[in-house]
Design a protein around this motif. Structure first.
Motif, short mmCIF file in Angstrom:
data_model
loop_
_atom_site.label_atom_id
_atom_site.label_comp_id
_atom_site.label_asym_id
_atom_site.label_seq_id
_atom_site.Cartn_x
_atom_site.Cartn_y
_atom_site.Cartn_z
N ARG A 359 14.75 66.09 41.93
CA ARG A 359 13.86 64.99 41.56
C ARG A 359 14.13 64.54 40.12
NH1 ARG A 359 9.37 67.10 43.09
NH2 ARG A 359 9.31 65.99 45.10
N ALA A 360 14.33 65.48 39.23
CA ALA A 360 14.65 65.13 37.85
C ALA A 360 15.97 64.36 37.77
CB ALA A 360 14.70 66.38 36.98
N LEU A 361 16.97 64.82 38.50
CA LEU A 361 18.26 64.11 38.53
C LEU A 361 18.08 62.69 39.06
CD1 LEU A 361 21.34 63.72 38.65
CD2 LEU A 361 21.35 65.06 40.78
N ALA A 362 17.32 62.54 40.14
CA ALA A 362 17.13 61.22 40.73
C ALA A 362 16.38 60.28 39.79
CB ALA A 362 16.37 61.35 42.05
N TYR A 363 15.36 60.79 39.10
CA TYR A 363 14.56 59.94 38.23
C TYR A 363 15.34 59.54 36.98
CZ TYR A 363 10.32 60.86 41.00
OH TYR A 363 9.38 60.93 42.00
N PHE A 364 16.17 60.44 36.48
CA PHE A 364 17.05 60.08 35.36
C PHE A 364 18.03 59.00 35.79
CE2 PHE A 364 21.09 60.53 33.13
CZ PHE A 364 20.70 60.43 31.81
N THR A 365 18.61 59.15 36.97
CA THR A 365 19.56 58.16 37.48
C THR A 365 18.87 56.82 37.69
OG1 THR A 365 20.75 59.96 38.60
CG2 THR A 365 21.26 57.72 39.29
N ALA A 366 17.66 56.85 38.21
CA ALA A 366 16.90 55.60 38.39
C ALA A 366 16.60 54.94 37.05
CB ALA A 366 15.60 55.89 39.13
N GLN A 367 16.36 55.73 36.03
CA GLN A 367 16.14 55.18 34.69
C GLN A 367 17.38 54.44 34.19
OE1 GLN A 367 15.24 58.07 31.52
NE2 GLN A 367 13.41 56.86 31.06
N GLN A 368 18.55 54.96 34.54
CA GLN A 368 19.79 54.28 34.17
C GLN A 368 19.92 52.94 34.91
OE1 GLN A 368 21.18 55.76 31.53
NE2 GLN A 368 19.52 57.22 31.99
N LEU A 369 19.44 52.89 36.14
CA LEU A 369 19.41 51.63 36.88
C LEU A 369 18.58 50.59 36.15
CD1 LEU A 369 18.94 52.49 40.68
CD2 LEU A 369 20.76 51.10 39.69
N ASP A 370 17.42 51.00 35.66
CA ASP A 370 16.58 50.08 34.90
C ASP A 370 17.33 49.54 33.68
OD1 ASP A 370 14.44 50.48 36.61
OD2 ASP A 370 13.49 51.99 35.35
N ILE A 371 17.96 50.43 32.95
CA ILE A 371 18.67 50.03 31.73
C ILE A 371 19.82 49.09 32.08
CG2 ILE A 371 20.08 50.86 29.79
CD1 ILE A 371 18.41 53.49 29.96
N ALA A 372 20.58 49.42 33.13
CA ALA A 372 21.72 48.59 33.52
C ALA A 372 21.29 47.20 33.93
CB ALA A 372 22.47 49.27 34.67
N HIS A 373 20.09 47.06 34.50
CA HIS A 373 19.62 45.77 34.97
C HIS A 373 18.83 44.98 33.92
CE1 HIS A 373 20.55 47.33 39.03
NE2 HIS A 373 20.62 46.06 39.36
N ARG A 374 18.22 45.68 32.96
CA ARG A 374 17.23 45.02 32.11
C ARG A 374 17.55 45.01 30.62
NH1 ARG A 374 11.82 44.35 34.00
NH2 ARG A 374 11.58 44.83 36.21
N SER A 375 18.39 45.91 30.15
CA SER A 375 18.59 46.03 28.71
C SER A 375 19.23 44.78 28.11
CB SER A 375 19.45 47.25 28.38
OG SER A 375 19.68 47.34 27.00
N ASP A 376 18.79 44.41 26.91
CA ASP A 376 19.40 43.30 26.18
C ASP A 376 20.68 43.71 25.47
OD1 ASP A 376 17.34 41.57 26.89
OD2 ASP A 376 16.11 42.14 25.16
#
Length: 597
Positions: A359-376
């Motif tokens: 679960r920790a691995l998945a949530y960290f990976t999902a956090q990277q998805l957010d950054i890849a899609h949203r970061s300026d």
């Protein structure tokens, strides 16, 4: 059947205390995803999964999908549950607001998907494939295609599929036979047969949008000649659907597990299709969808492992068998509950350590998805994309292998009762068994990790992750409670690079060395990855426990499970390292004809 209970405490620990989702959401401009909003969404999602999806899990397995004359009927309650899901707005939770979505972070959508699949994996396949189709159309479709398809997919009126596999080819997509012939109006006539198409036909939505890989008449040979097409079941109209397209379900598969998910043979008989993206670049488009699916498939290992653990831990506390070796623990009863026995503890702790680490691995990976899609920041987006590229095959393969081990252990805890269908534990094993196979077998994921991602980048993608571990170990080297575990992680982190270099040198002399070492290398990598996340959780848990922040028993459980992981599971890295270093000779020296009967 185990009664699913969403692990909201563990979810909140990760998103609030370990990975600080609130700060991440704020930094990425996800202003709607306030802590109160997120908590409310998770609570409502938990209710839907516990009260609507979980009760129809076993009945769906018993009833299965039914096919007759090209029509697929889903089990009792599935269609009604999907209607509730759509009405609740869950389908568009993380979708683009331009096309009717709520625009919340992808990581939040993934948590909801976890609860959905834990409660009912078969049912989860229907919206899961739709989300993958939406991601591909959003990334590669024209604006007209987005307006036509994304709006209805987002609201849940339509669902989606991905159509890759054919009877004669699975992973080797370069030899597909499905053809796309250009038409005068700019569309294409799609002809061919696809197999193993999840949610290819069903009665839960008014239209099904197929994303189909096919070859143009003048296409180059191999994967460079693949194009991607949108092929709707019904032709879209301004207010809904029109005439039926020339696509039909020839049959459904009778499977070992996920029986309530319709796995279809799809026939395209000159069906009208529309090119998405560039001609002969379809594989690049499909990878958008496949990467989404691979993370989702990896989650299935976690989800089914979690469901199995919940059933096993309840049973272990209730089932009376023998006395504890150290003397009776329930002297007022005929025997002690089996949870007092060390071997039962071993099984439960193995399940718990895998589930919570995954679960920790998945949530960290999902956090990277957010950054890849949203970061300026272009630099942050690139770093996140690199981490995603590296972690995706580990998520898919390690999480499904360990999830299958967890479901097997859950059934084992029940003893003979685990083998009986009424208890529901064997269904979880059957449902989980497909996860190491589809969306690219775990052997293929291992080749992707070692061959393409690690050696193919000259170690760049590996170093991006091992640097995170190195910095963490430096910062925690003198930790008063966890220093020994930190030192072990640091040692393995260094060894990881040395092993990679050794395998790379061997592969330069003999390419078979990559294939021979790949799966053991992936599992070795997975165990080290989970060790990193277990220590991140343990550091937070220890600090919170010492600060007296309320839930002391919960934090102590985290510390004890981390200790178990390092002493009982992490040593498996040594066996995988030795096997990876053993080379290809012992695999390839026996001539093929010696395998014949």
């Amino acid at each position: 059947m185990p009664e699913y209970k969403a692990p909201l405490r563990d979810i909140s620990f990760l998103i609030d205390e370990v990975f600080d989702y609130p700060a991440s959401y704020a930094a990425l401009g996800a202003s709607d995803a306030t802590p109160d909003m997120v908590a409310a969404i998770l609570e409502e999602g938990a209710k839907f999964c516990e009260q609507v999806l979980s009760p129809i899990n076993r009945s769906g397995d018993e009833e299965e999908c039914q096919w007759r004359d090209g029509v697929v009927t889903t089990p009792t309650g599935f269609k009604e549950a999907f209607a509730q899901y759509v009405e609740g707005g869950w389908n568009g939770l993380a979708a683009d607001p331009t096309y009717g979505g709520q625009g919340l972070p992808h990581s939040l959508g993934l948590i909801i998907s976890e609860m959905v699949a834990s409660a009912n994996q078969s049912w989860a396949m229907y919206p899961g494939l739709t989300h993958g189709a939406m991601s591909a159309i959003h990334a590669h479709g024209s604006e007209e295609q987005k307006q036509t398809y994304l709006t209805r997919l987002t609201e849940g009126r339509w669902t989606g599929t991905m159509c890759l596999t054919e009877p004669h080819c699975g992973t080797d997509l370069g030899i597909i036979k499905t053809r796309a012939v250009p038409q005068a109006d700019g569309s294409y006539a799609i002809s061919g047969t696809k197999i193993f198409i999840s949610a290819g036909e069903h009665d839960m939505s008014e239209n099904i949008i197929h994303l189909v890989l096919a070859k143009l008449p003048d296409a180059p040979a191999g994967t460079k000649g693949i194009s991607l097409f949108i092929v709707p079941k019904f032709h879209p109209t301004a207010d809904g659907v029109g005439e039926r397209n020339a696509v039909s379900c020839g049959s459904i598969e009778h499977k070992m597990g996920i029986k309530a998910s319709a796995t279809c043979v799809m026939n395209f008989d000159g069906a009208t299709g529309y090119l998405i993206g560039e001609a002969n670049k379809g594989l690049n488009c499909m990878f958008t969808m496949m990467n989404h699916a691979r993370l989702g498939t990896g989650m299935q290992g976690l989800c089914l492992g979690e469901a199995s653990y919940q059933g096993a831990v309840r049973y272990a506390n209730d089932r009376l068998q023998m006395r504890a070796l150290t003397g009776p623990k329930a002297p007022d009863k005929a025997a002690d509950p089996i949870i007092v026995h060390p071997d039962v503890r071993r099984m439960l702790l193995t399940m718990k350590a895998f589930n919570e680490g995954n679960r920790a691995l998945a949530y960290f990976t999902a956090q990277q998805l957010d950054i890849a899609h949203r970061s300026d920041s272009a630099e942050q987006r690139e770093e996140a994309e690199n981490l995603l590229a590296f972690l995706t095959p580990i998520c898919k393969a390690f999480m499904t292998e360990s999830g299958l081990e967890a479901t097997n252990l859950g059934m084992q805890v029940f003893g003979g009762h685990g083998y009986i269908r009424e208890w529901g534990m064997e269904q979880l094993v059957r449902d989980c068994r497909i996860a190491p196979i589809y969306e690219g077998t775990n052997g293929i994921q291992a080749l992707d990790l070692l061959g393409r991602k690690v050696l193919g980048s000259q170690g760049k993608l590996l170093r991006g992750f091992t640097k995170l571990i190195h910095k963490f170990c430096q910062a925690q080297a003198e930790h008063p409670r966890l220093a020994a575990q930190v030192a072990e992680l640091a040692r393995l982190n260094q060894q990881w690079g040395e092993l990679t270099q050794k395998l790379g040198m061997a592969a330069m002399k003999n390419p078979d060395e990559v294939g021979a070492a790949a799966l053991d290398y992936l599992m070795y990598s997975g165990y080290i990855t989970l060790a990193y996340f277990w220590l991140r959780m343990a550091v937070v848990a220890d600090a919170s426990r010492q600060a007296g922040e309320g839930d002391s028993a919960y934090y102590q459980t985290k510390l004890a499970t981390c200790d178990f992981y390092f002493k009982r599971l992490l040593p498996r890295t040594e066996a995988h390292r030795l096997a990876a270093e053993a080379g290809s000779d012992c695999l390839m020296q026996l001539p093929a004809e010696h395998f014949s009967l």
